[in-house]
Design a protein around this motif. Structure first.
Motif, PDB file in Angstrom:
ATOM      1  N   PHE A  12       0.828  -1.206   0.000  1.00  0.00           N
ATOM      2  CA  PHE A  12       0.000   0.000   0.000  1.00  0.00           C
ATOM      3  C   PHE A  12       0.867   1.263   0.000  1.00  0.00           C
ATOM      4  CE2 PHE A  12      -3.641  -2.668   1.355  1.00  0.00           C
ATOM      5  CZ  PHE A  12      -4.616  -2.146   0.520  1.00  0.00           C
ATOM      6  N   GLU A  13       2.047   1.175   0.614  1.00  0.00           N
ATOM      7  CA  GLU A  13       2.961   2.321   0.582  1.00  0.00           C
ATOM      8  C   GLU A  13       3.398   2.625  -0.843  1.00  0.00           C
ATOM      9  OE1 GLU A  13       7.127   4.021   2.424  1.00  0.00           O
ATOM     10  OE2 GLU A  13       6.622   1.909   2.739  1.00  0.00           O
ATOM     11  N   VAL A  14       3.670   1.586  -1.610  1.00  0.00           N
ATOM     12  CA  VAL A  14       4.005   1.781  -3.024  1.00  0.00           C
ATOM     13  C   VAL A  14       2.849   2.485  -3.725  1.00  0.00           C
ATOM     14  CG1 VAL A  14       4.515   0.619  -5.210  1.00  0.00           C
ATOM     15  CG2 VAL A  14       5.531  -0.230  -3.084  1.00  0.00           C
ATOM     16  N   GLY A  15       1.634   2.016  -3.457  1.00  0.00           N
ATOM     17  CA  GLY A  15       0.452   2.627  -4.074  1.00  0.00           C
ATOM     18  C   GLY A  15       0.296   4.089  -3.709  1.00  0.00           C
ATOM     19  N   PHE A  16       0.517   4.434  -2.427  1.00  0.00           N
ATOM     20  CA  PHE A  16       0.319   5.841  -2.079  1.00  0.00           C
ATOM     21  C   PHE A  16       1.429   6.713  -2.631  1.00  0.00           C
ATOM     22  CE2 PHE A  16       2.214   5.234   2.362  1.00  0.00           C
ATOM     23  CZ  PHE A  16       3.103   6.301   2.358  1.00  0.00           C
ATOM     24  N   ALA A  17       2.633   6.169  -2.819  1.00  0.00           N
ATOM     25  CA  ALA A  17       3.702   6.951  -3.443  1.00  0.00           C
ATOM     26  C   ALA A  17       3.378   7.237  -4.908  1.00  0.00           C
ATOM     27  CB  ALA A  17       5.032   6.211  -3.322  1.00  0.00           C
ATOM     28  N   VAL A  18       2.856   6.239  -5.610  1.00  0.00           N
ATOM     29  CA  VAL A  18       2.472   6.428  -7.011  1.00  0.00           C
ATOM     30  C   VAL A  18       1.311   7.421  -7.115  1.00  0.00           C
ATOM     31  CG1 VAL A  18       1.523   5.283  -9.062  1.00  0.00           C
ATOM     32  CG2 VAL A  18       3.340   4.171  -7.730  1.00  0.00           C
ATOM     33  N   ALA A  19       0.326   7.282  -6.236  1.00  0.00           N
ATOM     34  CA  ALA A  19      -0.808   8.215  -6.249  1.00  0.00           C
ATOM     35  C   ALA A  19      -0.334   9.637  -5.961  1.00  0.00           C
ATOM     36  CB  ALA A  19      -1.865   7.783  -5.230  1.00  0.00           C
ATOM     37  N   LEU A  20       0.636   9.782  -5.065  1.00  0.00           N
ATOM     38  CA  LEU A  20       1.168  11.114  -4.758  1.00  0.00           C
ATOM     39  C   LEU A  20       1.812  11.731  -5.988  1.00  0.00           C
ATOM     40  CD1 LEU A  20       1.694  13.290  -2.635  1.00  0.00           C
ATOM     41  CD2 LEU A  20       3.806  12.080  -2.050  1.00  0.00           C
ATOM     42  N   LYS A  21       2.564  10.938  -6.742  1.00  0.00           N
ATOM     43  CA  LYS A  21       3.166  11.453  -7.974  1.00  0.00           C
ATOM     44  C   LYS A  21       2.093  11.855  -8.973  1.00  0.00           C
ATOM     45  CE  LYS A  21       6.302  10.455 -11.782  1.00  0.00           C
ATOM     46  NZ  LYS A  21       6.849  11.789 -11.857  1.00  0.00           N
ATOM     47  N   GLN A  22       1.089  11.011  -9.130  1.00  0.00           N
ATOM     48  CA  GLN A  22       0.049  11.293 -10.111  1.00  0.00           C
ATOM     49  C   GLN A  22      -0.851  12.451  -9.694  1.00  0.00           C
ATOM     50  OE1 GLN A  22      -1.671   7.367 -10.665  1.00  0.00           O
ATOM     51  NE2 GLN A  22      -0.397   7.057 -12.480  1.00  0.00           N
ATOM     52  N   SER A  23      -0.849  12.797  -8.402  1.00  0.00           N
ATOM     53  CA  SER A  23      -1.693  13.909  -7.941  1.00  0.00           C
ATOM     54  C   SER A  23      -1.109  15.265  -8.309  1.00  0.00           C
ATOM     55  CB  SER A  23      -1.878  13.836  -6.422  1.00  0.00           C
ATOM     56  OG  SER A  23      -0.707  14.272  -5.745  1.00  0.00           O
ATOM     57  N   GLU A  24       0.142  15.267  -8.769  1.00  0.00           N
ATOM     58  CA  GLU A  24       0.828  16.506  -9.155  1.00  0.00           C
ATOM     59  C   GLU A  24       0.751  17.548  -8.039  1.00  0.00           C
ATOM     60  OE1 GLU A  24      -0.326  17.755 -13.089  1.00  0.00           O
ATOM     61  OE2 GLU A  24       0.056  15.748 -13.903  1.00  0.00           O
ATOM     62  N   GLY A  25       1.333  17.184  -6.894  1.00  0.00           N
ATOM     63  CA  GLY A  25       1.349  18.107  -5.758  1.00  0.00           C
ATOM     64  C   GLY A  25       0.005  18.241  -5.078  1.00  0.00           C
TER      65      GLY A  25
END
Length: 104
Positions: A12-25
């Motif tokens: 899930f940590e991997v998932g939230f890191a990817v989501a953070l990148k895709q959220s563009e800040g």
């Protein structure tokens, strides 16, 4: 069961890191909501795992799974560089995680 929780928390940590990148800040709604959801799941599972796994071991393995997984996602899906030294150090990190599991 604690080790299953810990591995799931790391994924899930991997998932939230990817989501953070895709959220563009955190400027895009859906990726930002996914970041919050996946992060909450990760922390919840980490908390459950820490009930019987020592703090230092659980935290190191959680961050290690997240680091290794995020680097691999970066290489496979985002075109991050995959140089020989980078892969060597990634393999060393993975060996360290296995070592922590073996001595715990």
């Amino acid at each position: 069961m604690s080790w299953v929780y810990l591995i799931m928390a790391g994924l899930f940590e991997v998932g939230f890191a990817v989501a953070l990148k895709q959220s563009e800040g955190l400027s895009k709604l859906w990726p930002s909501l996914m970041f919050v959801f996946l992060g909450s799941c990760s922390f919840f599972l980490l908390t459950r795992a820490m009930a019987s796994i020592p703090l230092g071991t659980a935290y190191a393995i959680w961050t290690g799974i997240g680091a290794v997984g995020t680097v691999l996602v970066g290489i496979l899906w985002f075109g991050d560089p995959a140089g020989g030294l980078r892969l060597l150090f990634l393999a060393l990190l993975l060996c360290s995680l296995v070592g922590l599991k073996l001595v715990s």
